[in-house]
Design a protein around this motif. Structure first.
Motif, short mmCIF file in Angstrom:
data_model
loop_
_atom_site.label_atom_id
_atom_site.label_comp_id
_atom_site.label_asym_id
_atom_site.label_seq_id
_atom_site.Cartn_x
_atom_site.Cartn_y
_atom_site.Cartn_z
N UNK A 109 -6.51 99.73 38.13
CA UNK A 109 -7.43 100.54 38.93
C UNK A 109 -8.00 101.61 38.00
N UNK A 110 -9.29 101.52 37.73
CA UNK A 110 -9.90 102.43 36.75
C UNK A 110 -10.54 103.64 37.40
N UNK A 111 -10.95 103.52 38.68
CA UNK A 111 -11.60 104.63 39.36
C UNK A 111 -11.30 104.56 40.85
N UNK A 112 -11.30 105.72 41.51
CA UNK A 112 -11.06 105.78 42.95
C UNK A 112 -11.70 107.03 43.51
N UNK A 113 -12.12 106.97 44.78
CA UNK A 113 -12.71 108.14 45.43
C UNK A 113 -12.13 108.31 46.83
N UNK A 114 -12.16 109.56 47.31
CA UNK A 114 -11.66 109.88 48.62
C UNK A 114 -11.48 111.39 48.75
N UNK A 115 -10.60 111.80 49.67
CA UNK A 115 -10.38 113.25 49.85
C UNK A 115 -9.31 113.78 48.91
N UNK A 116 -9.09 115.10 48.95
CA UNK A 116 -8.17 115.75 48.03
C UNK A 116 -6.73 115.32 48.25
N UNK A 117 -6.32 115.08 49.50
CA UNK A 117 -4.94 114.67 49.77
C UNK A 117 -4.68 113.28 49.21
N UNK A 118 -5.61 112.37 49.43
CA UNK A 118 -5.51 111.03 48.85
C UNK A 118 -5.32 111.10 47.34
N UNK A 119 -6.11 111.93 46.69
CA UNK A 119 -6.02 112.04 45.23
C UNK A 119 -4.68 112.62 44.81
N UNK A 120 -4.24 113.68 45.47
CA UNK A 120 -2.96 114.30 45.13
C UNK A 120 -1.79 113.32 45.30
N UNK A 130 -13.32 113.26 43.90
CA UNK A 130 -13.12 113.88 45.21
C UNK A 130 -14.47 114.10 45.88
N UNK A 131 -14.64 113.51 47.08
CA UNK A 131 -15.91 113.66 47.79
C UNK A 131 -15.78 114.56 49.02
N UNK A 132 -14.54 114.92 49.40
CA UNK A 132 -14.35 115.82 50.53
C UNK A 132 -12.96 116.42 50.47
N UNK A 133 -12.76 117.49 51.24
CA UNK A 133 -11.46 118.15 51.32
C UNK A 133 -10.97 118.10 52.76
N UNK A 134 -9.74 117.64 52.94
CA UNK A 134 -9.17 117.51 54.27
C UNK A 134 -8.74 118.88 54.79
N UNK A 135 -9.13 119.18 56.03
CA UNK A 135 -8.61 120.37 56.70
C UNK A 135 -7.82 119.98 57.94
N UNK A 136 -7.73 118.70 58.21
CA UNK A 136 -6.98 118.16 59.33
C UNK A 136 -7.15 116.66 59.38
N UNK A 137 -6.50 116.02 60.35
CA UNK A 137 -6.59 114.57 60.45
C UNK A 137 -8.02 114.13 60.73
N UNK A 138 -8.75 114.92 61.49
CA UNK A 138 -10.12 114.56 61.86
C UNK A 138 -11.12 115.66 61.51
N UNK A 139 -10.83 116.38 60.43
CA UNK A 139 -11.76 117.44 60.02
C UNK A 139 -11.69 117.63 58.51
N UNK A 140 -12.77 118.14 57.95
CA UNK A 140 -12.79 118.36 56.51
C UNK A 140 -14.07 119.03 56.07
N UNK A 141 -14.17 119.23 54.76
CA UNK A 141 -15.35 119.82 54.13
C UNK A 141 -15.84 118.81 53.11
N UNK A 142 -17.07 118.34 53.28
CA UNK A 142 -17.56 117.20 52.50
C UNK A 142 -18.74 117.56 51.62
N UNK A 143 -18.85 116.87 50.50
CA UNK A 143 -20.09 116.85 49.75
C UNK A 143 -21.15 116.16 50.61
N UNK A 144 -22.40 116.42 50.31
CA UNK A 144 -23.46 115.65 50.95
C UNK A 144 -23.37 114.21 50.45
#
Length: 272
Positions: free
Chosen positions: A149-160, A173-187
């Motif tokens: 696996x050379x590359x992957x994308x998702x939220x900060x928790x997935x990456x950590x 990282x394309x977004x940051x999780x603030x809950x199960x159904x909420x977050x802060x995302x790039x456009x």
């Protein structure tokens, strides 16, 4: 160089809620197009990085989410199920690297829409004692075919959750999780630009990335979402019930383990 791009939806920028990932409503229709945009960004990045052929695996739900007419015509698209290799079908075609786009945190994780394979059926999966999510399971399956696996994308928790297991993978990282159904995302535009750049940088390094592997046999410990599901799964004679909601089985290798998990996921529909 051949590259496989596996695309899920829960880790896509702008996706937060279950309504966005289930067919049959307007939210899903928008989300599947965001999914296709990120797939196209990864395709472009793979070709920017020197790929000679790119396969795109539609890896969410029924595996037929992204409208093929919206995908970069240079790529070949893998869609539909059942298929033996699931989210990394196409790895058997001799690819040199895998990109996992739009992936998410494992079941019981704190990421957006966290789950592993089937949120209704599975609460926790361990292989040889190590808890894994979909990236871990399918990274091992790809590794068994010699593809890292050379590359992957998702939220900060997935990456950590996955940096230690995949130390050579380039994460975006394309977004940051603030809950199960909420977050802060790039456009979507920013997310796609970051994915394209990340994949373009990762693909030329593919031959230097070690595939993730474990030797068989593989012991799988599965925590089901309910005792009723554990009881159903253990109708399969080779599975051992270890607790009210838990079971264990041994597979000869990773591929057999993942295929068994997908069979159990399909069985769970009897109780849904």
């Amino acid at each position: 160089m051949k590259i496989l791009i596996s695309v899920d939806i829960e880790g896509v920028a702008g996706v937060y809620h279950a309504e966005q990932v289930r067919a049959g409503n307007p939210e899903y229709e928008r989300a599947r197009r965001l999914m296709a945009l990120e797939a196209n960004a990864a395709i472009a990045g793979a070709f920017d990085g020197g790929a000679s052929a790119v396969y795109v695996n539609d890896s969410h739900g029924g595996f037929r989410n992204m409208p093929p007419d919206l995908l970069d015509e240079r790529a070949q698209v893998i869609q539909g199920k059942p298929r033996y290799l699931g989210m990394v079908a196409g790895v058997e075609l001799g690819v040199q690297g895998v990109c996992m786009i739009g992936y998410h945190s494992r079941a019981q994780g704190r990421g957006i829409l966290a789950h592993t394979i089937n949120s209704f059926a599975f609460a926790r999966i361990r292989l040889n004692g190590q808890e894994l999510g979909e990236m871990g399971l399918y990274g091992l399956l790809a590794g068994s075919y010699g593809a890292p696996v050379v590359a992957a994308s998702g939220d900060d928790v997935f990456i950590d959750e996955h940096r230690a297991l995949f130390p050579q993978t380039r994460f975006v990282q394309v977004k940051r999780a603030t809950g199960f159904s909420s977050g802060i995302s790039l456009s979507p535009q920013q997310a796609c630009a970051a994915i394209r750049e990340g994949v373009a940088q990762a693909v030329p390094q593919a031959r230097g990335v070690a595939p993730l592997r474990i030797e068989g046999p593989v012991t799988v410990d599965l925590l089901a979402q309910s005792p009723a599901l554990a009881e159903l799964f253990c109708q399969w004679p080779t599975l051992e019930r270890t607790d009210g909601d838990a079971l264990r089985f041994t597979a000869p290798d990773v591929e057999a383990a993942v295929r068994m998990l997908n069979c159990l996921s399909a069985m769970s529909m009897m109780l849904k």
